[in-house]
Enzyme design. Structure first.
Site, PDB file in Angstrom:
ATOM      1  N   ARG A  31       0.837  -1.208   0.000  1.00  0.00           N
ATOM      2  CA  ARG A  31       0.000   0.000   0.000  1.00  0.00           C
ATOM      3  C   ARG A  31       0.869   1.255   0.000  1.00  0.00           C
ATOM      4  O   ARG A  31       1.939   1.288   0.634  1.00  0.00           O
ATOM      5  CB  ARG A  31      -0.859  -0.016   1.264  1.00  0.00           C
ATOM      6  CG  ARG A  31      -1.867   1.098   1.398  1.00  0.00           C
ATOM      7  CD  ARG A  31      -2.938   1.017   0.369  1.00  0.00           C
ATOM      8  NE  ARG A  31      -4.136   1.755   0.754  1.00  0.00           N
ATOM      9  CZ  ARG A  31      -5.159   1.968  -0.074  1.00  0.00           C
ATOM     10  NH1 ARG A  31      -5.124   1.525  -1.330  1.00  0.00           N
ATOM     11  NH2 ARG A  31      -6.227   2.622   0.334  1.00  0.00           N
TER      12      ARG A  31
ATOM     13  N   THR B 191      -8.862   0.719 -10.344  1.00  0.00           N
ATOM     14  CA  THR B 191      -8.183  -0.475  -9.846  1.00  0.00           C
ATOM     15  C   THR B 191      -8.306  -1.653 -10.812  1.00  0.00           C
ATOM     16  O   THR B 191      -9.150  -1.646 -11.706  1.00  0.00           O
ATOM     17  CB  THR B 191      -8.741  -0.878  -8.456  1.00  0.00           C
ATOM     18  OG1 THR B 191      -8.690   0.258  -7.626  1.00  0.00           O
ATOM     19  CG2 THR B 191      -7.994  -1.995  -7.802  1.00  0.00           C
TER      20      THR B 191
ATOM     21  N   THR C 192      -3.695  -0.788  -7.842  1.00  0.00           N
ATOM     22  CA  THR C 192      -4.478   0.422  -8.134  1.00  0.00           C
ATOM     23  C   THR C 192      -3.600   1.660  -8.162  1.00  0.00           C
ATOM     24  O   THR C 192      -2.483   1.649  -7.640  1.00  0.00           O
ATOM     25  CB  THR C 192      -5.570   0.602  -7.036  1.00  0.00           C
ATOM     26  OG1 THR C 192      -6.441   1.662  -7.415  1.00  0.00           O
ATOM     27  CG2 THR C 192      -4.966   0.933  -5.683  1.00  0.00           C
TER      28      THR C 192
ATOM     29  N   GLU D 230      -5.769   4.232  -7.435  1.00  0.00           N
ATOM     30  CA  GLU D 230      -6.978   4.797  -6.811  1.00  0.00           C
ATOM     31  C   GLU D 230      -7.977   5.249  -7.865  1.00  0.00           C
ATOM     32  O   GLU D 230      -8.545   4.419  -8.528  1.00  0.00           O
ATOM     33  CB  GLU D 230      -6.589   5.868  -5.800  1.00  0.00           C
ATOM     34  CG  GLU D 230      -7.624   6.667  -5.040  1.00  0.00           C
ATOM     35  CD  GLU D 230      -9.041   6.161  -4.868  1.00  0.00           C
ATOM     36  OE1 GLU D 230      -9.254   4.964  -4.703  1.00  0.00           O
ATOM     37  OE2 GLU D 230      -9.952   6.996  -4.872  1.00  0.00           O
TER      38      GLU D 230
ATOM     39  N   GLU E 184      -3.850   7.943  -3.981  1.00  0.00           N
ATOM     40  CA  GLU E 184      -4.342   6.998  -2.968  1.00  0.00           C
ATOM     41  C   GLU E 184      -4.685   7.659  -1.639  1.00  0.00           C
ATOM     42  O   GLU E 184      -5.518   7.166  -0.885  1.00  0.00           O
ATOM     43  CB  GLU E 184      -3.290   5.909  -2.729  1.00  0.00           C
ATOM     44  CG  GLU E 184      -3.884   4.576  -2.342  1.00  0.00           C
ATOM     45  CD  GLU E 184      -4.648   3.944  -3.484  1.00  0.00           C
ATOM     46  OE1 GLU E 184      -5.831   3.645  -3.290  1.00  0.00           O
ATOM     47  OE2 GLU E 184      -4.074   3.779  -4.572  1.00  0.00           O
TER      48      GLU E 184
ATOM     49  N   SER F  60      -7.687   0.596   2.863  1.00  0.00           N
ATOM     50  CA  SER F  60      -8.110   0.138   1.541  1.00  0.00           C
ATOM     51  C   SER F  60      -9.300  -0.797   1.671  1.00  0.00           C
ATOM     52  O   SER F  60      -9.620  -1.284   2.763  1.00  0.00           O
ATOM     53  CB  SER F  60      -6.957  -0.602   0.874  1.00  0.00           C
ATOM     54  OG  SER F  60      -7.396  -1.247  -0.300  1.00  0.00           O
TER      55      SER F  60
HETATM   56  N1  GLU Z   1      -8.321   3.043  -3.380  1.00  0.00           N
HETATM   57  C1  GLU Z   1      -9.224   1.954  -3.331  1.00  0.00           C
HETATM   58  C2  GLU Z   1      -8.872   0.979  -2.236  1.00  0.00           C
HETATM   59  O1  GLU Z   1      -7.763   0.854  -1.886  1.00  0.00           O
HETATM   60  C3  GLU Z   1      -9.253   1.211  -4.602  1.00  0.00           C
HETATM   61  C4  GLU Z   1      -9.652   2.106  -5.686  1.00  0.00           C
HETATM   62  C5  GLU Z   1     -10.660   1.528  -6.544  1.00  0.00           C
HETATM   63  O2  GLU Z   1     -10.906   0.334  -6.574  1.00  0.00           O
HETATM   64  O3  GLU Z   1     -11.219   2.309  -7.262  1.00  0.00           O
HETATM   65  O4  GLU Z   1      -9.691   0.313  -1.751  1.00  0.00           O
END
Ligand code: GLU
Length: 603
Positions: free
Chosen positions: A108, A410, A428, A430, A449, A473
């Site tokens: 992450r 993602t 991802t 984000e 993110e 996340s």
């Molecule tokens: N930032 C999201 C997460 O970590 C994922 C982004 C997405 O799936 O659009 O859960």
């Protein structure tokens, strides 16, 4: 597993000959997509046929599941640059067949060391900046973890070097891929902001427009970046000129003179990049229907929330319910688990997350009997007390509702090899298009993110901004074992709908009599402890009246940033009796995915 089989150099030669084939470059045809494949010898599923083919190519040349997963992920950085790439982060879940054990890597992004908890607050107003301004800004750029994840996975379990694993993707970036409607549509969704960032406009809006469907999109700068990293290793990314350029870009983002967006300066420094580390974590584990379900522990909320919801569902025996009752119960279980996610889950280096108790069957049972079979609870529902002392039907007391600011971007991939190793990997940047900020001359976008943190600092919020912290996340790469051996591997993109997509797909497959491809194709709905359930229009058409009668309010899915009303994009594997693998991808969402096996016997 140790360094490659004797045929490494011969294999690499064949690989480069294949991927550098002039025939591909001279006749740009989009590769054929198959949403399902049954076969032997290993499998890959992803949202993109070029990426899946690259993963399968690695497997055919004797690479293992980890090699294939990294090569596939690197290829997705080329063909899905708005969803994933070395400018972002992710979570890697791995079943090692020899050790019969599941491992995970937390890759992450982290908040830079100089970021304060009021970074997203406008000092002039005392309130948070508009979300769209935070997305396209240096402020939201976290220290990327993807490259360190690939390096760590390969070092621990792979047989290819980083350079060899990146080579097919570098070749793909050089020769280009055929643009489809999904890529064009995602570019158009981002056109207004991309146009305000010169290096992004140069790369993704050639001639001022999104690349046309059927044209070939090349990214030689990304190819060079991959080659540089391949030659020099991850230190070429976490140090040296590239790190200096990333930090300078984040601190002083390029923007046009007439940019409407403020494109705020950010915090990323070369020191942050130099000190970035992935974290090897124990997986989450719950028992469901006689199966062991492994997932990603915090900093992702994926494993705890999917796992808690499954524990809540255990006493409900979904398989014995009618379809409307089963869907009602799934939605209610999800809301309860999301209530606990909001109250308790954050980066465990900063927050005391009660992971073990959130996943205990006793807590699940306590939460489960709050479900009224005849009526949906009023949302938001209160969080429970995962304190180790459980009695049936103890209502929660604290209601935590915070705006959900996760994007719908993602990508997810799964890979398995001939030795029985399995990878489930979600990565991802984000938002679709990340921060919108491309590192000039390097061919990749930086993530946004840090918008996954709560923007407003509230005492007790496990997901408030802190320097060096990982934003919570929802990514839920999952591997299910039956009798200690892989049975299903799956995951999805979709922000916080990732959790509900994985949960719904699992229950579709395990409790509702669907095959894996049917479980993936079925229309989706997502209840994340909010007043309304977001649902794909076909779900509303099919189940709206029954669920409305039970007190649910259903609204069509989709958000302000994307034109698609889809929830998630699953890639999955099922290990069939007799050693065959069923690889499955989306038949239509995100333009359809691609699933392949090394020795296919059926499509
Ligand atoms: N930032 C999201 C997460 O970590 C994922 C982004 C997405 O799936 O659009 O859960």
């Amino acid at each position: 597993m140790k360094k490659l089989v004797a045929s490494l150099s011969a294999g690499a030669l064949v690989l480069s000959a294949l991927t550098a084939s002039g025939a591909v470059a001279s006749t740009p045809e989009p590769p054929v997509k198959n949403p399902t494949s049954i076969g032997f010898g290993g499998a890959v599923s992803s949202v993109d046929p070029e990426a899946t083919n690259i993963g399968l190519g690695v497997l055919r040349l004797g690479g293992n599941a980890v090699d294939a997963a990294v090569a596939t992920a690197a290829a997705l950085g080329v063909t899905e640059p708005y969803s994933a790439g070395i400018g972002g982060g992710g979570y890697f879940v791995y079943y090692n067949a020899k050790q019969r054990k599941v491992f995970t890597i937390d890759g992450r992004e982290t908040a830079p060391a100089s970021m304060s908890d009021t970074a997203f607050i406008n000092p002039a107003t005392g309130t948070a900046y508009p979300f769209a301004q935070l997305v396209t800004s240096g402020k939201s750029i976290g220290v990327p973890g993807t490259l360190a994840t690939w390096d760590s996975a390969l070092r621990q379990w792979g047989s290819l070097s980083l350079g060899k694993a990146l080579k097919p993707a570098a070749d793909l970036a050089d020769r280009g891929f055929v643009v489809d409607q999904t890529f064009r549509g995602q570019t158009l969704d981002n056109k207004t902001r991309f146009a305000q960032i010169p290096p992004t406009a140069k790369l993704f809006l050639p001639n001022g427009d999104a690349p046309l469907v059927g044209s070939v999109f090349k990214n030689p700068e990304l190819a060079d970046t991959y080659k540089l990293i391949g030659k020099q290793g991850p230190s070429a990314f976490y140090g040296g000129p590239l790190a200096a350029e990333m930090a300078a870009t984040a601190q002083n983002p390029p923007k046009t003179a007439d940019a409407v967006l403020p494109v705020f300066p950010g915090y990323l420094t070369t020191g942050d990049l130099a000190s970035y580390k992935v974290i090897d974590r124990a997986p989450t584990k719950v028992r469901y229907d006689g199966l062991d379900v492994y997932g990603m522990a915090p900093s992702s909320s994926g494993g705890t929330t999917v796992g808690e919801a499954l524990n809540i569902l255990t006493p409900q025996h979904l398989s014995q319910l009618t379809t409307p009752q089963a869907l009602h119960t799934y939605l209610e279980a999800s809301a309860l688990a999301f209530a606990d996610r909001a109250k308790y889950v954050g980066d465990p280096a900063y927050v005391n997350v009660p992971t073990q108790e959130l996943l205990s069957p006793g807590f699940g049972a306590e939460r489960s009997c709050l479900i009224d079979p005849d009526h949906a609870a009023t949302k938001p529902t209160a969080a429970g007390s995962p304190d180790g002392s459980y009695s049936p039907c103890t209502a929660g007391t604290t209601t935590v509702e915070r705006p959900d600011t996760e994007g719908l971007s993602t990508t997810h991939l799964v890979a398995a090899d001939q030795w029985g190793n399995v990878v489930s990997y979600t990565l991802t940047i984000e938002q679709t298009g990340g921060s919108g900020i491309t590192v000039p001359g390097r061919g990749f976008l930086l993530n946004n993110e840090l918008t996954d943190f709560s923007a407003v600092p509230v005492a007790g919020d496990p997901n408030r901004i802190e320097a060096g912290k990982r934003p919570r996340s929802s990514m839920s790469p999952t591997i299910v074992l039956r009798g200690g051996k892989p049975f299903i591997a799956l995951g999805s993109p979709g922000g916080s709908t990732i959790i509900t997509t994985v949960l719904q797909t699992l229950t579709n497959r395990l409790d509702r009599g669907m095959t894996l491809p049917q479980a993936i194709a079925a229309p989706r709905a997502s209840q994340r402890n909010t007043a309304a359930v977001t649902a794909e229009p076909p779900f509303i058409d099919a189940y709206g009246p029954d669920l409305t009668a039970l007190g649910h309010t259903l609204v069509p899915s989709g958000d302000a940033f994307t034109s698609a009303a889809e929830i998630g994009a699953v890639a999955a594997l099922e290990f069939l009796p007799g050693g065959a693998i069923l690889a499955a991808a989306e038949p239509t969402r995100r333009g359809g995915g691609d699933a392949g096996t090394v020795w296919p016997i059926a499509k």
